[in-house]
Design a protein around this motif. Structure first.
Motif, PDB file in Angstrom:
ATOM      1  N   GLY A 544       0.783  -1.236   0.000  1.00 51.03           N
ATOM      2  CA  GLY A 544       0.000   0.000   0.000  1.00 51.03           C
ATOM      3  C   GLY A 544       0.812   1.282   0.000  1.00 51.03           C
ATOM      4  O   GLY A 544       0.351   2.315  -0.487  1.00 51.03           O
ATOM      5  N   LYS A 545       2.028   1.258   0.534  1.00 54.08           N
ATOM      6  CA  LYS A 545       2.786   2.506   0.639  1.00 54.08           C
ATOM      7  C   LYS A 545       3.717   2.739  -0.546  1.00 54.08           C
ATOM      8  O   LYS A 545       4.404   3.749  -0.613  1.00 54.08           O
ATOM      9  N   VAL A 546       3.754   1.774  -1.463  1.00 56.14           N
ATOM     10  CA  VAL A 546       4.684   1.892  -2.583  1.00 56.14           C
ATOM     11  C   VAL A 546       3.982   2.487  -3.801  1.00 56.14           C
ATOM     12  O   VAL A 546       2.891   2.067  -4.161  1.00 56.14           O
ATOM     13  N   ALA A 547       4.626   3.476  -4.408  1.00 54.66           N
ATOM     14  CA  ALA A 547       4.040   4.076  -5.613  1.00 54.66           C
ATOM     15  C   ALA A 547       4.584   3.399  -6.869  1.00 54.66           C
ATOM     16  O   ALA A 547       3.852   3.116  -7.802  1.00 54.66           O
ATOM     17  N   GLU A 548       5.871   3.151  -6.899  1.00 58.34           N
ATOM     18  CA  GLU A 548       6.479   2.641  -8.115  1.00 58.34           C
ATOM     19  C   GLU A 548       7.763   1.891  -7.763  1.00 58.34           C
ATOM     20  O   GLU A 548       8.426   2.221  -6.787  1.00 58.34           O
ATOM     21  N   GLU A 578      11.704  -0.986   8.691  1.00 60.64           N
ATOM     22  CA  GLU A 578      10.459  -1.731   8.858  1.00 60.64           C
ATOM     23  C   GLU A 578       9.788  -1.945   7.496  1.00 60.64           C
ATOM     24  O   GLU A 578       9.310  -3.032   7.180  1.00 60.64           O
ATOM     25  N   LEU A 579       9.773  -0.881   6.723  1.00 60.48           N
ATOM     26  CA  LEU A 579       9.157  -0.937   5.402  1.00 60.48           C
ATOM     27  C   LEU A 579       9.918  -1.912   4.493  1.00 60.48           C
ATOM     28  O   LEU A 579       9.320  -2.657   3.715  1.00 60.48           O
ATOM     29  N   ILE A 580      11.233  -1.909   4.621  1.00 54.41           N
ATOM     30  CA  ILE A 580      12.036  -2.857   3.838  1.00 54.41           C
ATOM     31  C   ILE A 580      11.595  -4.278   4.168  1.00 54.41           C
ATOM     32  O   ILE A 580      11.352  -5.103   3.270  1.00 54.41           O
ATOM     33  N   ALA A 581      11.426  -4.553   5.462  1.00 55.96           N
ATOM     34  CA  ALA A 581      11.015  -5.893   5.878  1.00 55.96           C
ATOM     35  C   ALA A 581       9.631  -6.224   5.311  1.00 55.96           C
ATOM     36  O   ALA A 581       9.389  -7.328   4.812  1.00 55.96           O
ATOM     37  N   GLU A 582       8.723  -5.253   5.356  1.00 59.21           N
ATOM     38  CA  GLU A 582       7.365  -5.495   4.843  1.00 59.21           C
ATOM     39  C   GLU A 582       7.365  -5.772   3.341  1.00 59.21           C
ATOM     40  O   GLU A 582       6.650  -6.639   2.860  1.00 59.21           O
ATOM     41  N   ILE A 583       8.172  -5.010   2.631  1.00 58.34           N
ATOM     42  CA  ILE A 583       8.223  -5.192   1.176  1.00 58.34           C
ATOM     43  C   ILE A 583       8.786  -6.563   0.832  1.00 58.34           C
ATOM     44  O   ILE A 583       8.255  -7.287  -0.017  1.00 58.34           O
ATOM     45  N   GLU A 585       8.640  -9.136   2.631  1.00 59.98           N
ATOM     46  CA  GLU A 585       7.603 -10.087   3.013  1.00 59.98           C
ATOM     47  C   GLU A 585       6.542 -10.199   1.902  1.00 59.98           C
ATOM     48  O   GLU A 585       6.095 -11.289   1.547  1.00 59.98           O
ATOM     49  N   LYS A 586       6.129  -9.057   1.375  1.00 61.76           N
ATOM     50  CA  LYS A 586       5.139  -9.031   0.286  1.00 61.76           C
ATOM     51  C   LYS A 586       5.609  -9.898  -0.890  1.00 61.76           C
ATOM     52  O   LYS A 586       4.838 -10.670  -1.462  1.00 61.76           O
ATOM     53  N   VAL A 587       6.881  -9.693  -1.254  1.00 63.22           N
ATOM     54  CA  VAL A 587       7.418 -10.434  -2.393  1.00 63.22           C
ATOM     55  C   VAL A 587       7.464 -11.927  -2.068  1.00 63.22           C
ATOM     56  O   VAL A 587       7.110 -12.773  -2.897  1.00 63.22           O
ATOM     57  N   ALA A 588       7.859 -12.252  -0.839  1.00 63.27           N
ATOM     58  CA  ALA A 588       7.901 -13.660  -0.430  1.00 63.27           C
ATOM     59  C   ALA A 588       6.506 -14.267  -0.529  1.00 63.27           C
ATOM     60  O   ALA A 588       6.324 -15.378  -1.031  1.00 63.27           O
ATOM     61  N   ASP A 589       5.500 -13.533  -0.080  1.00 60.27           N
ATOM     62  CA  ASP A 589       4.108 -14.000  -0.138  1.00 60.27           C
ATOM     63  C   ASP A 589       3.648 -14.252  -1.554  1.00 60.27           C
ATOM     64  O   ASP A 589       3.016 -15.245  -1.852  1.00 60.27           O
ATOM     65  N   ARG A 590       3.926 -13.288  -2.404  1.00 58.75           N
ATOM     66  CA  ARG A 590       3.347 -13.336  -3.742  1.00 58.75           C
ATOM     67  C   ARG A 590       4.123 -14.226  -4.694  1.00 58.75           C
ATOM     68  O   ARG A 590       3.537 -14.812  -5.599  1.00 58.75           O
ATOM     69  N   ILE A 591       5.440 -14.279  -4.540  1.00 53.03           N
ATOM     70  CA  ILE A 591       6.234 -15.053  -5.502  1.00 53.03           C
ATOM     71  C   ILE A 591       6.984 -16.188  -4.815  1.00 53.03           C
ATOM     72  O   ILE A 591       6.929 -17.334  -5.239  1.00 53.03           O
TER      73      ILE A 591
END
Ligand code: ATP
Ligand code: MG
Length: 651
Positions: A544-548, A578-583, A585-591
């Motif tokens: 949600g916090k990433v634009a590009e 923290e945001l680095i960790a979340e991002i 995590e997102k990639v781990a979840d999706r791919i």
């Protein structure tokens, strides 16, 4: 479907699970092309294209539809003669439609001008005569360096009328890039402007040109747009307005051979030094007229169509100028930037002109998302009925935002895959016939055969591979200007002379939909997993916090390649651990875990070409500490310096 009380973010998140979006019954009911048989008809592709060509006015009919006896050098509609400006203007005027608006022009400070087909017809003839009086002959190259003003359409069509070949250079490029392109194309005349407005300032274009042009051209025609007292050199420089005034009103269109060149245009330079793409007359016009009508479900008497690209790249050539005018369309032409004077200017334009069809690039949609939903929400967008995108793969989050926020959940989206080289759209969803799958461009248009093949040229099934086009098509490039060898080498060597190598990696799913992954060079190999940069970017952007985001592969001792991600955040957010960790995590979840970026670099902006594409090759260069490759087509060179600073900071 979404329920009351959900935030937009939640609604979009939920929609991400929907794989397909069907056109509404209302849309299908009113659509022009509703019979799926058209795909079968396209199999007999020569007959199919010949029938599309019949929609144009030919002075002499062709003797042969296609001459493919010397591949990859194609000749379409051999022996046919026609004039592009006649087809775009005279035809409509003669049919009694001269009073129809061709362009609702909108200036950056809110000025408005309605240019009718009769207006264009009259100015084009005068300017064509003016060009002749300046010594321009059939086959000469004319450089055009103009902003988004009606005169750019006049200049292009006037060239077409007398058989001169235009070479339009995007108005935002530096004078130096113009000089280079003039040199290369051997243009002897340049059509430009005294000053061009951009976000409230006026750039002294003519002065800048003078600094680099030397005696490269014999003649410069200057459109007056400002009061900056541009220097004018006696004998060489002429005011456009004065030429028009002095010119004869009648200029009969020159009957051109179907294979006579219409224009040269340079590619955006995302992957290599720009290539001078050569397009010709009959096939090109057939291709763009047909695809413009079919893909956008066009009804010329009713629609208000807006392609928000710039004429300086191929989308502008094919879908602001030639396709729309050949079809007698009423378009919007907008001079300015999407965030000036305010970030809602696009939506104000949609409301003001009751735009029904809108066509823009994913990068612009992502910018709008970043600016916030309040901007589109403050305008009435209910006139819209169809939306389109072009330029790069669109990540599903941006697709859904476009669909929901701009299209009100009502408008089909056509994601159109094509290139400067292809001249017109090749892969998309004909909007009343095919469902859209967010992130997939769809299927080859009728008449077009595309495939995904492996290294040996065999069908890759549903695996990722090389995107190729397996038949010639009318609007295909004929060569790279004065570089026949590079033409053959770049596109026709890998799989043989009748298979066009696109240069993009793609995958075809079980339904036959094509998923464009990105450039062949933009595939990353992490511990033996072949990953597309676009896939990883989509996963990152779904935060949600990433634009590009832009992802590259970097040499890595352990994994062969590791992923480095350049990330820009929404609004004014700052990057945190923290945001680095979340991002990650997102990639781990999706791919999967292996795809997690090893490095994340916060960027205020990403290096983009003038047409809005991310230049990953430059990111690779700076990440690996190499000298930067060709940067002439970069929109904002200061982005690179800023990124280099960030990288040094981290290392
Ligand atoms: P160069 O060839 O000089 O590197 P470029 O390829 O960026 O420049 P263009 O011809 O403007 O120049 O862009 C065509 C490319 O844009 C396609 O090959 C593809 O990579 C990308 N592209 C265009 N439309 C789409 C789309 N709808 N989906 C995915 N990718 C797209
Ligand atoms: Mg390309």
């Amino acid at each position: 479907m979404a329920t009351e009380g959900q935030t937009l973010e939640q609604q979009l998140e939920e929609l991400l699970d929907d794989e397909k979006f069907s056109p509404s019954e209302d849309f299908v009911e009113q659509a022009v092309i509703t019979d799926p048989k058209i795909y079968e008809q396209g199999e007999d592709y020569e007959a199919f294209w010949a029938e599309r060509a019949e929609a144009l006015h030919w002075d002499t009919k062709w003797e042969q539809v296609l001459d493919w006896s010397n591949p990859p050098f194609a000749k379409w509609f051999v022996g046919g003669k026609l004039n592009v400006s006649y087809n775009c203007l005279d035809r409509h005027v003669e049919a009694g439609n001269g009073g129809r608006v061709a362009y609702h022009w909108r200036g950056e400070e809110g000025e408005e001008l309605d240019v009718t087909y009769a207006d264009l017809h009259s100015d084009v003839q005068k300017f064509a005569n003016a060009l002749k009086s300046l010594g321009v002959r059939k086959g000469d190259v004319v450089a055009v360096y103009l902003p988004m003003i009606p005169e750019v359409a006049v200049a292009m069509l006037a060239c077409a009328r007398i058989g001169a070949i235009h070479n339009v250079v995007f108005g935002g490029f530096s004078a130096e890039s113009v000089r280079e392109r003039i040199e290369f194309s051997e243009a002897k005349i340049l059509i430009t402007v005294d000053g061009a407005r951009r976000k409230g300032k006026t750039a002294p274009i003519k002065e800048n040109v003078d600094e680099v042009i030397g005696d490269l051209v014999d003649t410069i025609v200057v459109v007056k747009r400002s009061d900056n007292d541009a220097p004018m050199k006696a004998g060489r420089d002429h005011w456009y307005g004065e030429l028009l005034e002095a010119a004869d009103a009648d200029c009969p269109p020159e009957p051109m051979d179907a294979e006579d060149p219409l224009y040269i245009l340079y590619t955006s330079g995302s992957t290599a030094k720009p290539k001078g793409i050569l397009h010709t007359t009959g096939g090109y016009l057939t291709g763009v007229a047909y695809t413009h009508a079919a893909v956008f479900d066009l009804k010329p008497e009713e629609d208000i169509y807006w392609c928000a690209a710039d004429v300086g790249w191929v989308t502008g050539h094919s879908y602001i100028i030639y396709g729309p005018l050949a079809n007698g369309t009423t378009s919007v032409m907008y001079e300015g930037a999407p965030d000036y004077p305010g970030k809602d200017i696009w939506w104000e334009i949609v409301e003001r002109y009751k735009v029904t069809i809108m066509y823009c690039a994913p990068t612009a949609i992502r910018a709008c998302m970043k600016w916030g939903v309040e901007h589109p929400a403050s305008h009435d967008l209910s006139s819209l009925r169809l939306l389109g995108t072009v330029g790069e793969p669109i990540n599903p989050k941006a697709w859904l935002w476009y669909w929901k926020v701009v299209g009100g959940g009502r408008c089909p989206i056509v994601d159109t895959w094509w290139q400067t080289e292809t001249g017109g759209v090749m892969i998309t969803t004909l909007p009343a016939l095919l469902d859209a799958k967010p992130g997939s461009a769809g299927k080859p248009l009728p008449g077009i055969e595309a495939a995904v093949v492996d290294e040996e040229g065999n069908d890759a099934g549903t695996e990722q591979g090389y995107l190729v086009l397996k038949r010639p098509w009318p609007s295909m490039l004929r060569t790279l200007y004065k570089e026949d060898d590079r033409f053959v080498e770049t596109y026709w060597n890998k799989f043989g002379k009748d298979t066009y190598l696109v240069g993009d990696a793609a995958r075809r799913d079980e339904d036959g939909y094509f998923w464009i992954i990105g450039r062949i060079d933009d595939v990353v190999n992490v511990s033996g997993h072949r990953l597309s940069t676009a896939e990883v970017e989509s996963a990152i952007v779904s935060h949600g916090k990433v634009a590009e985001a832009a992802v590259i592969g970097q040499a890595d001792e352990d994994t062969g390649q590791a992923i480095t991600a350049f990330v820009t955040l929404e609004g004014d957010l700052d990057g945190t651990d923290e945001l680095i960790a979340e991002i990650r995590e997102k990639v781990a979840d999706r791919i999967g875990k292996f795809a997690r970026p090893k490095r994340i670099i916060w960027a205020d902006d990403l290096p983009k070409t003038r047409s809005g594409k991310i230049m990953r090759r430059l990111l690779r260069d700076i990440a690996e500490g190499r000298e930067l490759g060709d940067v002439t087509t970069l929109r904002d060179p200061s982005v690179m310096a800023q990124l280099e600073g960030k990288i040094k900071e981290r290392d």
